[in-house]
Design an enzyme around this catalytic site. Sequence first.
Site, PDB file in Angstrom:
ATOM      1  N   LYS A 125      26.732  42.143  32.131  1.00  0.00           N
ATOM      2  CA  LYS A 125      27.258  40.979  32.844  1.00  0.00           C
ATOM      3  C   LYS A 125      26.483  39.719  32.479  1.00  0.00           C
ATOM      4  CE  LYS A 125      28.512  41.059  37.209  1.00  0.00           C
ATOM      5  NZ  LYS A 125      28.419  41.303  38.678  1.00  0.00           N
ATOM      6  N   LEU A 126      27.246  38.680  32.180  1.00  0.00           N
ATOM      7  CA  LEU A 126      26.683  37.371  31.856  1.00  0.00           C
ATOM      8  C   LEU A 126      27.453  36.309  32.627  1.00  0.00           C
ATOM      9  CD1 LEU A 126      26.826  37.781  27.968  1.00  0.00           C
ATOM     10  CD2 LEU A 126      24.787  38.105  29.357  1.00  0.00           C
TER      11      LEU A 126
END
Length: 313
Positions: A125-126
Amino acid sequence: MTSKLDQLKKFTTVVADTGDFGAIKSLEPEDATTNPSLLLKAASDANNAKMLGEAFDGSKGDIGLACDRFAVAIGQEILKVVPGRVSTEVDARLSFDTNALIERSERLIGLYDAAGIKRDRVLIKLAATWEGIRAAEKLEKDGIQTNLTLLFSFAQAVACAEAGVFLISPFVGRIYDWYKKSTGTDYTGAEDPGVQSVTRIYNYYKANDFKTVVMGASFRNLNQIEQLAGCDRLTISTDLLKKLAEDTGTLERKLTPDKAGEKRSDTVKNLTESQFRWASNEDAMATEKLAEGIRQFARDQEKLEALLSAKKA
């Protein structure tokens, strides 16, 4: 009678937004997502004290590495009770540094590799900043699949699709919160701005044959979930999952790929950095909520680091 949760599972992949293994096991979602806030909650749970200690012990005093080791340890436990994937988030303080995001993502996936977890079971996740999207584009080409989070604007969604990211997490509840506070209106049903945002993104993706998965996130009530029934995936808190499991009313599918083309209204293509930044600047809600979300996750990351640092004493 069939519960709304079981009905939803027929046309949407249900994802649990939690680090609570027991809740995940009982609700039987396909996937699970975590974030720094959920990891902090897990780290504060006495049941996870051993896991937290082991994360610190294996880090040789590197607190950032200890946090990553703990995140991966939580992910490993989650993968024992879900058949699909777990999303593990990169330190939000790196959200404006493409190279640092890539390096930290590679470290996380390396820790999963070392634990024997296949890459097709993990999403990194970014935050969906311009830099985060560029990092995701590179990671995807290198075989590391990503989940772009804190997504509040159409421009973010377009840029993510054009970058070929695996999945996006457009937020519903936080958009609703902003508009409710801004206008004083308590939006419901299809009039909910958060619902409208995800619906617009879903329809645009399907009309343009983008393969990026749309996973609605951040829900405040059951109605928001019901309005997005049919979305590729929905990540839902355990409290709302339990309410869906207890409700035996009829659930109608709202989003379908075959109807998406009828509602296509945007043909933005090849979004440049300047266009992306201008669109973000013009969207006060998206600008404020993205910044707020990054700050919140950064503060919770710092609190997690403080918990681990205390083990040095």
